[in-house]
Motif scaffolding. Structure first.
Motif, mmCIF file in Angstrom:
data_model
loop_
_atom_site.group_PDB
_atom_site.id
_atom_site.type_symbol
_atom_site.label_atom_id
_atom_site.label_comp_id
_atom_site.label_asym_id
_atom_site.label_seq_id
_atom_site.Cartn_x
_atom_site.Cartn_y
_atom_site.Cartn_z
ATOM 1 N N THR A 54 0.799 -1.234 0.000
ATOM 2 C CA THR A 54 0.000 0.000 0.000
ATOM 3 C C THR A 54 0.826 1.276 0.000
ATOM 4 O O THR A 54 0.277 2.366 -0.147
ATOM 5 N N GLY A 55 2.141 1.167 0.174
ATOM 6 C CA GLY A 55 2.947 2.387 0.178
ATOM 7 C C GLY A 55 4.293 2.204 0.846
ATOM 8 O O GLY A 55 4.722 1.079 1.137
ATOM 9 N N GLN A 56 4.955 3.333 1.109
ATOM 10 C CA GLN A 56 6.269 3.341 1.737
ATOM 11 C C GLN A 56 6.276 4.317 2.900
ATOM 12 O O GLN A 56 5.511 5.273 2.936
ATOM 13 N N VAL A 57 7.154 4.064 3.854
ATOM 14 C CA VAL A 57 7.314 4.958 4.991
ATOM 15 C C VAL A 57 8.777 4.902 5.431
ATOM 16 O O VAL A 57 9.450 3.884 5.261
ATOM 17 N N ILE A 58 9.258 6.011 5.965
ATOM 18 C CA ILE A 58 10.614 6.058 6.504
ATOM 19 C C ILE A 58 10.583 5.598 7.952
ATOM 20 O O ILE A 58 9.754 6.054 8.752
ATOM 21 N N GLY A 59 11.463 4.665 8.293
ATOM 22 C CA GLY A 59 11.590 4.215 9.670
ATOM 23 C C GLY A 59 12.896 4.718 10.266
ATOM 24 O O GLY A 59 13.923 4.748 9.593
ATOM 25 N N LYS A 60 12.845 5.130 11.535
ATOM 26 C CA LYS A 60 14.051 5.599 12.225
ATOM 27 C C LYS A 60 14.212 4.835 13.533
ATOM 28 O O LYS A 60 13.274 4.722 14.322
ATOM 29 N N LYS A 61 15.404 4.302 13.722
ATOM 30 C CA LYS A 61 15.720 3.552 14.929
ATOM 31 C C LYS A 61 16.935 4.193 15.580
ATOM 32 O O LYS A 61 18.019 4.226 14.998
ATOM 33 N N TRP A 62 16.731 4.741 16.791
ATOM 34 C CA TRP A 62 17.797 5.517 17.419
ATOM 35 C C TRP A 62 18.846 4.641 18.081
ATOM 36 O O TRP A 62 20.010 5.019 18.147
#
Length: 201
Positions: A54-62
């Motif tokens: 359904t789409g793309q998203v940016i993931g951030k892991k600190w």
């Protein structure tokens, strides 16, 4: 107040990327398109491009030390986190992440797929194969389209990686469309060898 990690043990129903909204506390299954460690004043962090059908998203892991080394581009992951907006785009701040188990997801949920009826398209191809009158051509085409093991892979194959019909079932959809064009051509040129044209498609 400390954040409560999003569960990734099945206690929360997975969301689709296309349905995510700011403020959601979500669990998603996604394919890692890319993964890159970036540097900030307060330490390193991991930026991932995550995608599903359904789409793309940016993931951030600190906390990069908490990221399993097996998570690289192409890995299917189960991610729990909070949805925020940054620079006009949705980001998921990853609180928990692990490689997904094969039984937890379907590839059709992770990449785009044909909207056409797969069973009908398969039957169209198989009917074309058995209706070829030339024995040698019929045997050749039937060796593929009547082979269940081959067709199990064929019906899932994309036609291309980035261009036409670049989704699950795209190759079969493209072939069926080409067969329709071939039938139109044969109606205009009835003297053409129909068996050869259909087998060539």
């Amino acid at each position: 107040m400390a954040q409560t990690p999003a569960p990734t043990n099945g206690t929360k129903a997975p969301s689709k990327i296309g349905s995510l909204a700011i403020g959601d506390h979500a669990v998603i299954f996604a394919v890692v398109r890319s993964a890159e460690v970036k540097h900030a004043r307060n330490g390193d962090f991991l930026v991932l491009s995550l995608a599903d059908s359904t789409g793309q998203v940016i993931g951030k892991k600190w906390d990069t030390n908490a990221v399993p080394p097996t998570i690289t581009a192409g890995t299917v992951v189960k991610v729990g986190g909070e949805i925020e907006e940054y620079a006009g785009a949705l980001n998921i701040i990853i609180l928990q992440m692990r490689p997904a188990k094969p039984e937890e997801y379907s590839m059709a949920d992770l990449v785009p797929a044909t909207a056409r009826d797969v069973v009908q398209m398969r039957e169209k191809l198989q009917a074309t194969a058995v209706n070829i009158t030339d024995p040698a051509l019929c045997a050749l085409v039937s060796a593929f389209f009547l082979d269940d093991e081959f067709m199990a892979h064929y019906v899932q194959a994309p036609c291309s990686e980035n261009f036409n019909h670049a989704y699950l079932g795209g190759l079969m959809e493209h072939t069926v469309e080409m067969l329709s064009i071939a039938e139109t051509v044969l109606s205009i040129y009835p003297a053409a060898n129909g068996d050869l044209v259909r087998a060539g498609v």
